[in-house]
Write an enzyme that holds these catalytic residues in place. Structure first.
Site, PDB file in Angstrom:
ATOM      1  CB  CYS A   1      40.512  41.038  42.843  1.00  0.00           C
ATOM      2  SG  CYS A   1      39.392  39.660  42.518  1.00  0.00           S
TER       3      CYS A   1
ATOM      4  CB  CYS B   1      39.544  38.322  39.765  1.00  0.00           C
ATOM      5  SG  CYS B   1      40.325  38.298  41.393  1.00  0.00           S
TER       6      CYS B   1
END
Length: 282
Positions: free
Chosen positions: A202, A121
């Site tokens: 993400c 992420c």
């Protein structure tokens, strides 16, 4: 006795005539069959087409295998379970002996599955018309990854391949450009890889665009504008940060308040993303 001799001669003539007819029929069938086979070859297995793009990279197998082993052993040993030979075979099977204008996503699906891996992420960096700058940045800053820094993108970056229905099955002389046919090996591959990269993103994602392009920094026809932006998952991506870069000494065609950036923001807002934009992020 004369009758028997006449009958024998009649039978001989009949047999001879039948033999000639059979021979003629066989010749006609041979000619027709040869014509059909020749016509089929012209349609299915033509001589290697002369396309406008460069041909398959020489020693493609060695290049792909070398990059594969380097990536999983020297750079990301946590991906050590990847099978480089299977990955190469999957890529080769996707295009060899195939018409290079008839590639499909199904051809590459096994390869995508073999080479996929999670993207941490907050590390995804998308780009459009900023190829050189984006990759110089990720080489000096390990906090971000472009598609070309992922396993799949690293193996395929600046490499070319295409098949041919005839001969050895691989065209080393030329491959089709997108302008010649959209379903060519390179375009189909990068569309699929880009979709997979966007789906894996993400956290906060970054987008580096070129504000020196007169037509606008954001283009709906680009890979980012047509594929990646629509495959970002609002449930996984918390925000999109736009970095609008300008060529040093080049024109300042667009800023964060420009027309194409407004269009990009509108698309992102409709998909419920938070957005920031910064001119010439340092």
């Amino acid at each position: 006795m004369p009758f028997q001799q006449g009958s024998a001669r009649t039978r001989q003539r009949t047999i001879l005539l039948v033999g000639i007819v059979v021979l003629l029929v066989a010749l006609v069938l041979a000619v027709v069959l040869a014509s059909v086979l020749t016509h089929g070859k012209q349609e299915v297995s033509p001589k290697m087409m002369k396309w406008k793009d460069r041909g398959t990279t020489k020693n493609l197998q060695e290049v792909i295998l070398g990059r594969c082993y380097n990536y999983i052993m020297a750079q990301y040993p946590e991906l050590g379970d990847k099978d480089c030979l299977k990955i190469w075979e999957s890529l080769k099977h996707a295009f060899i002996h195939k018409n290079p204008c008839n590639m499909t996503s199904e051809d590459y699906q096994p390869l995508m599955e073999l080479a996929s891996h999670p993207i941490p992420c907050n590390k995804s960096l998308f780009w459009s018309k900023t190829n050189d700058l984006a990759h110089r940045y990720t080489k000096s800053n390990q906090n971000f990854l472009t598609l070309e820094d992922t396993f799949l993108g690293y193996m395929a970056d600046r490499v070319s391949w295409c098949g041919d229905p005839s001969g050895p099955g691989i065209n080393y002389e030329s491959c089709p450009k997108r302008s010649e046919c959209e379903s060519n090996p390179s375009s189909v591959f990068w569309r699929m890889a880009s979709k997979m990269f966007a789906e894996a993103a993400c956290g906060v994602v970054q987008v580096m665009l070129n504000g020196s392009i007169e037509a606008g920094a954001f283009r709906s026809s680009s890979i980012f504008g047509s594929i990646e932006i629509f495959n970002l998952n609002p449930d996984k991506v918390s925000a999109v940060h736009i970095w609008l870069m300008h060529d040093i000494g080049g024109p300042q065609s667009e800023s964060c308040s420009g027309h194409s950036i407004k269009r990009l923001k509108s698309i992102l807002e409709e998909r419920n993303f938070k957005i920031t934009c910064e001119d010439d992020y340092r």
